[in-house]
Write an enzyme that holds these catalytic residues in place. Sequence first.
Site, PDB file in Angstrom:
ATOM      1  N   LYS A  24       0.848  -1.181   0.000  1.00 22.40           N
ATOM      2  CA  LYS A  24       0.000   0.000   0.000  1.00 22.40           C
ATOM      3  C   LYS A  24       0.890   1.241   0.000  1.00 22.40           C
ATOM      4  O   LYS A  24       1.689   1.439   0.913  1.00 22.40           O
ATOM      5  CB  LYS A  24      -0.909   0.025   1.236  1.00 22.40           C
ATOM      6  CG  LYS A  24      -1.666   1.344   1.366  1.00 22.40           C
ATOM      7  CD  LYS A  24      -2.559   1.411   2.578  1.00 22.40           C
ATOM      8  CE  LYS A  24      -2.859   2.870   2.923  1.00 22.40           C
ATOM      9  NZ  LYS A  24      -3.730   3.010   4.104  1.00 22.40           N
ATOM     10  N   GLY A  58      -8.627   8.636   9.921  1.00 24.02           N
ATOM     11  CA  GLY A  58      -8.854   8.651  11.362  1.00 24.02           C
ATOM     12  C   GLY A  58      -9.931   9.603  11.832  1.00 24.02           C
ATOM     13  O   GLY A  58     -10.130   9.778  13.025  1.00 24.02           O
ATOM     14  N   ALA A  77      -9.890   5.144   4.327  1.00 26.36           N
ATOM     15  CA  ALA A  77      -9.894   6.298   5.232  1.00 26.36           C
ATOM     16  C   ALA A  77     -11.252   6.972   5.338  1.00 26.36           C
ATOM     17  O   ALA A  77     -11.926   7.199   4.339  1.00 26.36           O
ATOM     18  CB  ALA A  77      -8.867   7.345   4.823  1.00 26.36           C
ATOM     19  N   GLY A  78     -11.618   7.272   6.570  1.00 27.49           N
ATOM     20  CA  GLY A  78     -12.799   8.076   6.844  1.00 27.49           C
ATOM     21  C   GLY A  78     -13.993   7.313   7.393  1.00 27.49           C
ATOM     22  O   GLY A  78     -14.935   7.925   7.900  1.00 27.49           O
ATOM     23  N   ASN A 123      -9.092   1.239   9.883  1.00 26.93           N
ATOM     24  CA  ASN A 123      -8.317   0.931  11.077  1.00 26.93           C
ATOM     25  C   ASN A 123      -8.961   1.552  12.317  1.00 26.93           C
ATOM     26  O   ASN A 123      -9.472   0.874  13.204  1.00 26.93           O
ATOM     27  CB  ASN A 123      -6.875   1.430  10.883  1.00 26.93           C
ATOM     28  CG  ASN A 123      -5.915   0.960  11.972  1.00 26.93           C
ATOM     29  OD1 ASN A 123      -4.723   0.884  11.749  1.00 26.93           O
ATOM     30  ND2 ASN A 123      -6.380   0.631  13.169  1.00 26.93           N
ATOM     31  N   THR A 124      -8.993   2.897  12.327  1.00 26.18           N
ATOM     32  CA  THR A 124      -9.423   3.607  13.529  1.00 26.18           C
ATOM     33  C   THR A 124     -10.861   3.277  13.935  1.00 26.18           C
ATOM     34  O   THR A 124     -11.154   3.164  15.130  1.00 26.18           O
ATOM     35  CB  THR A 124      -9.280   5.130  13.312  1.00 26.18           C
ATOM     36  OG1 THR A 124      -7.969   5.385  12.792  1.00 26.18           O
ATOM     37  CG2 THR A 124      -9.450   5.897  14.606  1.00 26.18           C
TER      38      THR A 124
END
Lengths: 265, 70
Positions: free
Chosen positions: A103, A164, A190-191, A212-213
């Site tokens: 990535k 995040g 993301a997001g 992830n977050t």
Amino acid sequence: MAATDKLVIAGKAYDSRLLVGTGKYKDFDETKRAIEASGANIVTVAIRRTNIGQKANEPNLLDAIPPSRFTILPNTAGCYTAEDAVRTLRLARELLDGHSLVKLEVLADPKTLFPNMPETLVAAKQLVSEGFQVMVYCSDDPVLAQQLEEIGCVAVMPLASLIGSGMGILNPWNLQIILDRAKVPVLVDAGIGTASDAAIAMELGCDGVLMNTAIALANDPVRMARAMKLAVEAGREAYLAGRMAKKPYEASPSSPTSGLIQKTG
Amino acid sequence: MTQPIQVTVNGKPREFAAALTFEQFLDELSLAGKRLAIEVNGEIVPRSRFPEARLSNGDRIEVVVAVGGG
């Protein structure tokens, strides 16, 4: 889910369309339990300098997430130049015994973590020329996404909102244009904040979602991991099923309009 | 007599008594057998070369591992 509905990246088929990161967890045990609950096949890791001469028996992430069971996706998060990103992934390839799926993420500024797209394009070209299979974090600009595909990236991964931030899918229209044009898999990277965000991304037709977050910082990460698994599956099924047309000004009863009991006159 | 050498490991200066092989270098740092990768002056040192490749004076060495990240 249909056994044939697999996510294919660079010619390899994966059962799960949910890709997860390994950052921000309390410890490796929680990381492992959340990732197992997510059902993810592809798991991202970061590459960092090792501690020198401190704890000899420090646990290793790759013992908790063994490369024999998961496709490890090294990323270049934290890199701000093409050169650093390329160096990091060369190290990752050596670390992971020649594994070439990576990535690429080249950041522009630490406040927003927006991608630096000019550097991302330079790094993508270099990595493709060195035989890497590049999944690339990018802005949601359809023109740049197409250029990354032309360079030879095996997947484009536009942000849905800031890394995040948990703000969800802020510009579905741009994602839709990218999806309409792309011939390689498009993954939202993301997001994502909660399960409905993941479902929306999949309903739009995204090939997968990377997060992830949203899992790691949930009150109960293992439970949220399971929620995300179900949301990605539900969103994908809804996309494949094909939703009904929206009829904003026209109600349509679900029950028969005849045969109602009536006061006899 | 072997000369001591000065190198930089992960951004910090280190001195070794002699031009060690990378295998000896990892032993010295209690990192032997770990899953890691090494870059010297911007070039990868493949694991297969750890037994014979040697550190040189002034080398800038990076030793990296996989850690949690998105």
